[in-house]
Design a protein around this motif. Structure first.
Motif, PDB file in Angstrom:
ATOM      1  N   LYS A  17       3.096  -9.353  -6.464  1.00 39.21           N
ATOM      2  CA  LYS A  17       3.467 -10.476  -5.607  1.00 39.21           C
ATOM      3  C   LYS A  17       4.880 -10.281  -5.033  1.00 39.21           C
ATOM      4  CE  LYS A  17       1.995 -14.816  -6.241  1.00 39.21           C
ATOM      5  NZ  LYS A  17       1.826 -16.109  -6.927  1.00 39.21           N
ATOM      6  N   ALA A  18       5.815  -9.896  -5.879  1.00 38.04           N
ATOM      7  CA  ALA A  18       7.196  -9.684  -5.431  1.00 38.04           C
ATOM      8  C   ALA A  18       7.296  -8.476  -4.506  1.00 38.04           C
ATOM      9  CB  ALA A  18       8.119  -9.516  -6.632  1.00 38.04           C
ATOM     10  N   MET A  19       6.529  -7.427  -4.789  1.00 42.30           N
ATOM     11  CA  MET A  19       6.554  -6.233  -3.930  1.00 42.30           C
ATOM     12  C   MET A  19       6.047  -6.558  -2.531  1.00 42.30           C
ATOM     13  SD  MET A  19       7.682  -3.526  -5.670  1.00 42.30           S
ATOM     14  CE  MET A  19       6.957  -1.967  -5.284  1.00 42.30           C
ATOM     15  N   HIS A  20       5.026  -7.395  -2.446  1.00 40.72           N
ATOM     16  CA  HIS A  20       4.474  -7.751  -1.135  1.00 40.72           C
ATOM     17  C   HIS A  20       5.423  -8.629  -0.324  1.00 40.72           C
ATOM     18  CE1 HIS A  20       0.733  -6.017  -2.676  1.00 40.72           C
ATOM     19  NE2 HIS A  20       0.406  -5.898  -1.415  1.00 40.72           N
ATOM     20  N   THR A  21       6.354  -9.298  -0.972  1.00 44.15           N
ATOM     21  CA  THR A  21       7.334 -10.084  -0.205  1.00 44.15           C
ATOM     22  C   THR A  21       8.333  -9.183   0.507  1.00 44.15           C
ATOM     23  OG1 THR A  21       8.872 -10.345  -2.063  1.00 44.15           O
ATOM     24  CG2 THR A  21       7.177 -12.051  -1.794  1.00 44.15           C
ATOM     25  N   LEU A  22       8.464  -7.944   0.066  1.00 50.02           N
ATOM     26  CA  LEU A  22       9.368  -7.001   0.719  1.00 50.02           C
ATOM     27  C   LEU A  22       8.841  -6.576   2.085  1.00 50.02           C
ATOM     28  CD1 LEU A  22      10.111  -4.713  -2.358  1.00 50.02           C
ATOM     29  CD2 LEU A  22      11.656  -6.408  -1.341  1.00 50.02           C
ATOM     30  N   TYR A  23       7.536  -6.457   2.189  1.00 49.01           N
ATOM     31  CA  TYR A  23       6.871  -6.040   3.434  1.00 49.01           C
ATOM     32  C   TYR A  23       5.707  -6.991   3.705  1.00 49.01           C
ATOM     33  CZ  TYR A  23       9.237  -1.552   2.562  1.00 49.01           C
ATOM     34  OH  TYR A  23      10.158  -0.564   2.323  1.00 49.01           O
ATOM     35  N   PRO A  24       5.990  -8.211   4.137  1.00 52.52           N
ATOM     36  CA  PRO A  24       4.908  -9.190   4.342  1.00 52.52           C
ATOM     37  C   PRO A  24       3.814  -8.652   5.271  1.00 52.52           C
ATOM     38  CG  PRO A  24       7.060 -10.217   4.618  1.00 52.52           C
ATOM     39  CD  PRO A  24       7.288  -8.738   4.525  1.00 52.52           C
ATOM     40  N   GLY A  25       2.600  -8.675   4.766  1.00 53.60           N
ATOM     41  CA  GLY A  25       1.444  -8.278   5.561  1.00 53.60           C
ATOM     42  C   GLY A  25       1.254  -6.781   5.730  1.00 53.60           C
TER      43      GLY A  25
END
Length: 84
Positions: A17-25
């Motif tokens: 979840k936190a990793m995906h906030t770095l590169y949304p989408g």
């Protein structure tokens, strides 16, 4: 009395979840970042994050924007660290 000993090597654990906030989408960028981290020498990676106050900017992945990773938020050095 018998017992079993299992020896393993340390392995990174990602907070998806936190990793995906770095590169949304952009799951490809997240996958590239995880692959990059897994390909690094564990001891060197650990030292870099410890010397950098648990932060490090990753800017060496070709055709991918730089990101600042936080140890203990975006990923953990071991599963035990995650549970602590």
């Amino acid at each position: 009395m018998s017992f079993t000993i299992i020896l393993t090597r340390p392995a990174l654990l990602f907070n998806s979840k936190a990793m995906h906030t770095l590169y949304p989408g952009n799951t490809k960028f997240v996958h590239n970042l995880q692959t990059y981290l897994l390909s690094r020498d564990y001891s060197n990676l650990k030292s870099e994050f410890q010397n950098g106050n648990h932060k490090k900017i990753i800017n060496s992945i070709e055709k991918q924007p730089a990101v600042e990773l936080l140890l203990g938020e975006h990923f953990f050095l071991t599963v035990a660290d995650h549970y602590l």
